[in-house]
Scaffold this active site. Structure first.
Site, short mmCIF file in Angstrom:
data_model
loop_
_atom_site.label_atom_id
_atom_site.label_comp_id
_atom_site.label_asym_id
_atom_site.label_seq_id
_atom_site.Cartn_x
_atom_site.Cartn_y
_atom_site.Cartn_z
N HIS A 188 0.81 -1.22 0.00
CA HIS A 188 0.00 0.00 0.00
C HIS A 188 0.84 1.27 0.00
O HIS A 188 0.70 2.13 -0.87
CB HIS A 188 -0.95 -0.01 1.21
CG HIS A 188 -1.79 -1.24 1.28
ND1 HIS A 188 -2.55 -1.67 0.22
CD2 HIS A 188 -2.01 -2.13 2.28
CE1 HIS A 188 -3.19 -2.77 0.56
NE2 HIS A 188 -2.87 -3.07 1.80
N CYS A 229 -6.80 -7.15 3.34
CA CYS A 229 -8.06 -7.07 4.09
C CYS A 229 -9.17 -7.87 3.41
O CYS A 229 -10.21 -8.13 4.02
CB CYS A 229 -8.49 -5.62 4.27
SG CYS A 229 -8.57 -4.71 2.71
#
Length: 442
Positions: free
Chosen positions: A10, A42
């Site tokens: 990320h 996630c």
């Protein structure tokens, strides 16, 4: 300007994309030890549960997309050493086995984190897995199809989401944690009680206040998990104890917290000039206590990565800090939290008061309405809001984003009472739940 980025999930992806746009003349090289980038971990539980059918949607960038921006993306390349003073690094090509050196003008450290592994007997047995990247998710799916008894160790977000996913696939599931409650970092007991009941009602066994002391196996494969209070049959074990920063390359070279999280200032500078860091490898400014903490969240990572790019040449945009805002769906319950819980405030030695509001989220004259439970934590003397939690079957989780803004802007519980919120019977009551919390505070 020669920019080198180590790690590309990320924070790394955000830094690279923004650097490419802001500094078109820069030479940007990224080193990533895996052969995929920008995987949304996630979504692993959703993939395991079968809710997400095509995992390609969990990737939001690729080496090809970065190449279109003029970035040299070196996949399956492991950086084995970094000399900050000399501005050079040594790289190992995991496929060709070649080793070579590279240099940099600016170094961006986005090495991320790695699951914490328990140091107990039997931990190397087959079918004891971790959950972090795309390959882990595929292995979990493959192994779980043949497993009947699955034990998940660690009752944070990942562990809780996985046990629900396994139960949805008709597996016998046990969740073990050394704490006496699930999700204890994020929620107070009033909220974890509901979440635990939802899991228990779906036949998920909760083994709380239990510590794993060893694993036992048959023919090299795990068969039992032994805790200080019992033992549990297991064909498959998933470790989700937590994460630690992957910063071994920089020990002794950069300022760090005790757990190895790199300390950065409000412009993402590390303790050494021309070295920047972002994401799970870093500590962040935690606004409720106004100190550096380790809070590995994808939201923190993308913000920090973007800020690295903006501040690479000169300081332009300050990091506003974080409240650690997060959410989770557990069966019918929508749950979210931000900032300090009442319990965590006590561990920091902060004298707090709380207010709890329980009310139907919209008028009772509507055809349907659900009960919502909101708790706000505020400092006793200053009355500054420090945290909030909500649970309801209706999705009211966005209200916690509002509470995050309140904490960031240092609002008081009394100010919350009279904030301007709209009223529309489809969505709420004339006094919004957040207003009610402010009005109800002593």
């Amino acid at each position: 300007m020669k920019i080198v980025v180590i790690g590309c999930t990320h924070a790394g992806t955000a830094a690279i994309v923004n650097c490419a746009k802001l500094y078109p003349d820069a030479k940007i090289t990224v080193y990533e030890r895996n052969d995929t980038i920008s995987f949304l971990s996630c979504g692993i539980a959703l993939y395991v549960a079968g809710i997400i059918k095509d995992p390609k949607g969990l990737f939001y960038s690729s080496p090809e997309k970065l190449a279109e921006l003029g970035v040299s993306t070196k996949m399956s390349h492991d950086v084995v050493s970094v000399d900050i003073s000399e501005k050079k690094l040594k790289v190992h090509n995991l496929k060709s086995k070649e080793e070579f050196e590279d240099t940099f003008d600016k170094l961006i450290v986005t090495t991320g984190s790695w699951p914490i592994l328990p140091k107990v007997d039997g931990s190397t047995l087959e079918n004891i897995l971790i959950s972090k990247n795309y390959y882990h998710s595929n292995t979990i799916i493959e192994k779980s199809q043949k497993a009947n008894n699955i034990v998940v160790i660690g009752a944070g977000y990942i562990g809780v989401e996985l046990v629900e996913a396994f139960e949805m696939n008709n597996k016998k599931v046990t969740l073990i944690d050394s704490q006496d409650r699930i999700l204890s970092k994020y929620l107070d007991k009033e909220f974890t009680d509901k979440a635990e009941k939802a899991l228990s009602d779906h036949a998920i066994k909760l083994a709380l206040s239990e510590t794993v002391i060893r694993f036992e196996g048959v023919d090299g494969k795990v068969s039992k998990v032994i805790t200080n209070k019992g033992q549990y049959e297991a064909d498959l074990v998933i470790l989700s104890i937590g994460f630690k920063p992957s910063t071994e390359l920089f020990k002794g070279q950069l300022e760090m917290l005790g757990n190895g999280a790199i300390v950065v200032d409000e412009y993402m500078h590390t303790s050494k000039e021309d070295i920047y860091a972002a994401g799970d490898s870093c500590a962040v400014k935690y606004n409720p206590i106004e100190k550096q903490e380790y809070i590995p969240l994808a939201t923190n990572a993308v913000r920090m990565g973007t800020l690295v790019a903006r501040n690479l040449v000169k300081p332009t945009t300050k990091y506003m800090g974080t409240q650690g805002t997060s959410g989770i769906k557990i069966y019918d319950y929508n749950i979210a939290s931000t900032g300090l819980t009442e319990n965590s405030a006590k561990t920091y030695g902060i004298d707090v008061k709380t207010v709890m509001v329980e009310d139907n989220y919209r008028p009772e004259f509507m055809p349907t309405y659900d009960l919502a439970q909101l708790k706000v934590v505020y400092e006793k003397d200053s009355r500054r809001i420090l945290g909030a939690q909500i649970v309801s079957k209706a999705d009211l989780t966005q209200s916690i984003n509002t509470m995050s803004v309140c904490i960031q802007n240092k609002m008081t519980i009394d100010e919350l009472a009279f904030v301007d919120f709209f009223f529309q019977p489809h969505y709420n009551k004339p006094w919004n739940l957040l207003n009610l919390a402010g009005l109800s505070a002593e």
